[in-house]
Scaffold this motif. Structure first.
Motif, PDB file in Angstrom:
ATOM      1  N   ASP A  29       0.860  -1.184   0.000  1.00  0.00           N
ATOM      2  CA  ASP A  29       0.000   0.000   0.000  1.00  0.00           C
ATOM      3  C   ASP A  29       0.899   1.237   0.000  1.00  0.00           C
ATOM      4  O   ASP A  29       2.127   1.130   0.001  1.00  0.00           O
ATOM      5  N   SER A  30       0.290   2.424   0.024  1.00  0.00           N
ATOM      6  CA  SER A  30       1.080   3.658  -0.117  1.00  0.00           C
ATOM      7  C   SER A  30       2.022   3.879   1.064  1.00  0.00           C
ATOM      8  O   SER A  30       2.999   4.607   0.965  1.00  0.00           O
ATOM      9  N   ILE A  33       5.650  -9.196  -3.257  1.00  0.00           N
ATOM     10  CA  ILE A  33       6.587  -8.383  -4.041  1.00  0.00           C
ATOM     11  C   ILE A  33       6.229  -6.911  -3.846  1.00  0.00           C
ATOM     12  O   ILE A  33       5.099  -6.504  -4.121  1.00  0.00           O
ATOM     13  N   PRO A  34       7.176  -6.085  -3.336  1.00  0.00           N
ATOM     14  CA  PRO A  34       6.792  -4.782  -2.780  1.00  0.00           C
ATOM     15  C   PRO A  34       6.655  -3.624  -3.770  1.00  0.00           C
ATOM     16  O   PRO A  34       7.374  -2.638  -3.666  1.00  0.00           O
ATOM     17  N   PHE A  35       5.765  -3.766  -4.737  1.00  0.00           N
ATOM     18  CA  PHE A  35       5.349  -2.583  -5.495  1.00  0.00           C
ATOM     19  C   PHE A  35       3.868  -2.746  -5.794  1.00  0.00           C
ATOM     20  O   PHE A  35       3.228  -3.636  -5.232  1.00  0.00           O
ATOM     21  N   ARG A  74       9.767   3.223   0.770  1.00  0.00           N
ATOM     22  CA  ARG A  74       9.189   3.224   2.118  1.00  0.00           C
ATOM     23  C   ARG A  74       9.251   1.856   2.748  1.00  0.00           C
ATOM     24  O   ARG A  74       9.587   1.707   3.928  1.00  0.00           O
ATOM     25  N   HIS A  75       8.898   0.845   1.950  1.00  0.00           N
ATOM     26  CA  HIS A  75       8.906  -0.518   2.461  1.00  0.00           C
ATOM     27  C   HIS A  75      10.300  -0.880   2.975  1.00  0.00           C
ATOM     28  O   HIS A  75      10.449  -1.338   4.113  1.00  0.00           O
ATOM     29  N   LEU A 119      -7.892   2.282  -3.369  1.00  0.00           N
ATOM     30  CA  LEU A 119      -6.868   2.796  -2.458  1.00  0.00           C
ATOM     31  C   LEU A 119      -5.476   2.623  -3.053  1.00  0.00           C
ATOM     32  O   LEU A 119      -4.611   3.460  -2.891  1.00  0.00           O
ATOM     33  N   ASP A 120      -5.266   1.475  -3.720  1.00  0.00           N
ATOM     34  CA  ASP A 120      -3.929   1.212  -4.251  1.00  0.00           C
ATOM     35  C   ASP A 120      -3.637   2.141  -5.419  1.00  0.00           C
ATOM     36  O   ASP A 120      -2.772   1.901  -6.199  1.00  0.00           O
TER      37      ASP A 120
END
Length: 578
Positions: free
Chosen positions: A220-221, A251-253, A281-282, A577-578
């Motif tokens: 998420d953001s 997978i973090p995007f 951020r992650h 939201l995404d």
């Protein structure tokens, strides 16, 4: 243990500690929570034992109290009893007069709360921080010990944080607020060379961006990854302690893979957002908590998973940070035809990094002799089956070194040669895979036959087929409800007092019912025409072709509009939201 005393006006929760007089009083009319003494409990109150409070939640009919009614002892961690919450009770504060439609909605919301509570894997401890690793606990300041369990918990892993909001607002009530973790815990006394040590595995599931497999992917953001789980392996032997941590996470995007009736929906990478923001951020938060990171990306490097692997590799090099290390290993290709021994290639590849990251260790005198300075973040598509297999191999390598240093293993002995222990070890890791899979995908893990026995078996393949079928059904026809349940439980959706209709009332449009009915009728007609042949075979053929075509066309339309036919979440629109 505690007691719950109930009168028509109030709930009284009594903590049964020695010499404790404090009683939590909850007013069932005004919803107020106050601290009173045992003397205030009216003799007319109905009393029953409870194991603790999970929290409170507002539904259409007003407030509800959630209590743990049954627990099972999992073992003892450094002298603290660890419990698994087995049964819960959700009790309404007051009788409210509702309209018919509201009664139905309230029932649905109640079944959502129960749906989450009935998911296996809630654990708590009344006098120890289950949310923290041994290393985090060793590096705390003195005032940390002064805080209540709720205040000092790692918020990522407190699954009832939202339910405890009312209690959290009043510090004097904190002693009644038990942080509950969701995941998996196993504790086993083990013996090697006649030396008895305690072997523990703890998996903590993050409650940020929580949800079910196909509706919650990526990040998420804020940079929170889906299906993020921290797994800690602990060894205790004669006063010495050792701990090795790994994480798994989507997978973090920004990508999604929403159900559409196909067996494997195609993953879609969001084209419009700036991925680097969330990605950064992650990992910034990961560096802060864990130090260096090595990513083990186990997805296929061909087919629909390939773009995800390429994008991940590109972002890591784009971030250009010495703390971040990227390793891609095509699990399915490398291990095709049951060549599972080839996993050793990866373990050997990262061995040097693993030695450099080390693990946390305290000697019997209480002196810290090693700190873990980095960790492996593994992922596949779901971060379930492939990920768990790799994690169990890395954890074993760490264990080898720890047991040698503690003097449990003699020089030249290998962990995997210790038959008794190896059996316990493999089964526990397979149980861990299962628990994580049930929580995220709705059914047990695949490939656990390998984790349990070290071999891939025909029976295992059969079971995997069965589990895949159930996964398909659940992902398409019951996961929307499960996603809504989790969102309600964690407070991503709140039921308002204002009497507006809730999102549950959204009606499906006409094609949702008509098309499947047409398809079924056409298909049965096709079968009927085949069985009851006409006068001539051409006539039969014409009928069969007509009804066959009719069912094929409707099936195609249904598949084409797959997203409209699946059970989609109604409460929180994550894709917006995404």
């Amino acid at each position: 243990e505690g007691l719950q005393h109930t009168t028509p006006e109030k709930f009284f929760i009594e903590a049964c500690d020695e010499g404790a007089d404090a009683v939590l009083a909850i007013d069932r009319v005004s919803n107020e929570m106050t601290l009173t003494g045992k003397i205030d409990i009216p003799p007319s109150a109905v009393t029953r034992p409870i194991c603790g409070i999970m929290g409170t939640v507002r539904l259409v009919a007003g407030m509800y109290l959630i209590v743990i009614t049954r627990k099972r002892n999992v073992g003892s961690l450094l002298g603290h009893a660890v419990w698994k919450a087995v049964d819960f009770d959700v009790i309404s504060y007051k009788k409210t007069v509702l309209h018919l439609s509201e009664i139905q909605e309230n029932k649905t919301f109640l079944s959502m709360i129960n749906n989450v509570l009935m998911t296996d894997g809630f654990y708590f401890c009344t006098d120890y921080d289950l949310t923290h690793t041994l290393q985090r606990l060793a590096n705390t300041s003195p005032d940390f010990q002064e805080m209540s369990l709720l205040e000092r918990a790692d918020q990522r892993f407190v699954w009832n944080g939202n339910l405890l909001r009312e209690l959290a607002a009043q510090p004097e009530l904190h002693k009644f607020a038990l942080p509950v973790v969701h995941g998996f815990i196993v504790m086993k006394p083990c013996r090697i060379n006649g030396k008895i040590f305690e072997w523990i595995l703890i998996s903590r599931r993050s409650c940020f961006r929580a949800g079910v497999r196909y509706y919650v992917r990526g990040i998420d953001s804020e940079g929170h990854a889906a299906n993020f789980v921290e797994t800690e392996q602990i060894v205790l032997y004669e006063g010495a302690k050792a701990s090795f941590i790994q994480t798994r996470g989507s997978i973090p995007f920004y990508w999604s893979q929403r159900p559409n009736l196909k067996y494997k929906p195609k993953p879609v990478i969001n084209k419009t957002t700036n991925h680097m923001d969330g990605f950064q951020r992650h990992f910034d938060s990961q560096f802060l908590i864990y130090g260096k990171q090595t990513i083990l990306n186990l997805v296929n490097q061909k087919g629909s998973e390939k773009p995800l692997e390429q994008a991940f590799a590109k972002m890591v090099s784009g971030m250009n940070n010495g703390m971040l290390n990227y390793v891609a290993f095509d699990f399915h290709k490398e291990c095709s035809h049951m060549r599972w021994d080839r996993l050793q290639i990866l373990v050997d590849d990262v061995a040097e990094t693993q030695d450099q990251y080390s693990y946390f260790m305290v000697n019997p005198e209480g002196k810290t002799v090693a700190q873990q300075r980095g960790l492996f973040r593994s992922n596949c598509m779901d971060c379930l089956d492939r990920t768990n297999v790799i994690q169990s191999l890395l954890a074993r390598r760490s264990l080898q070194s720890q047991l040698q240093r503690m003097g449990v293993l003699n020089v030249g002995q290998r962990v995997e040669e210790q038959v008794e222990f190896e059996k316990i070890y493999k089964n526990a890791w397979a149980d861990n895979a299962n628990a994580c899979a049930v929580q995220y995908a709705g059914t047990g893990a695949l490939k656990t036959d390998f984790t349990r026995t070290g071999k891939r078996t025909r029976w295992g393949l059969l079971m995997d087929g069965w589990n895949s079928m159930i996964r398909y059904y659940k992902n398409n026809f019951s996961d929307g409800f499960r996603q809504d349940s989790i969102d309600l439980f964690l407070g991503n959706f709140a039921v308002d007092e204002s009497d507006g209709p809730t999102p549950l009332r959204v009606q499906k449009d006409w094609k949702f019912l008509t098309l499947p009915i047409i398809m079924l009728v056409a298909f049965s007609m096709c079968i009927v025409c085949l069985l009851m042949a006409g006068d001539t075979w051409t006539e039969t053929l014409a009928y069969v072709l007509f009804w066959g075509a009719a069912s094929a066309i409707t099936a195609t339309i249904i598949l084409f509009n797959g997203q409209d036919f699946v059970d989609a979440p109604k409460l929180v629109h994550k894709e917006k939201l995404d």
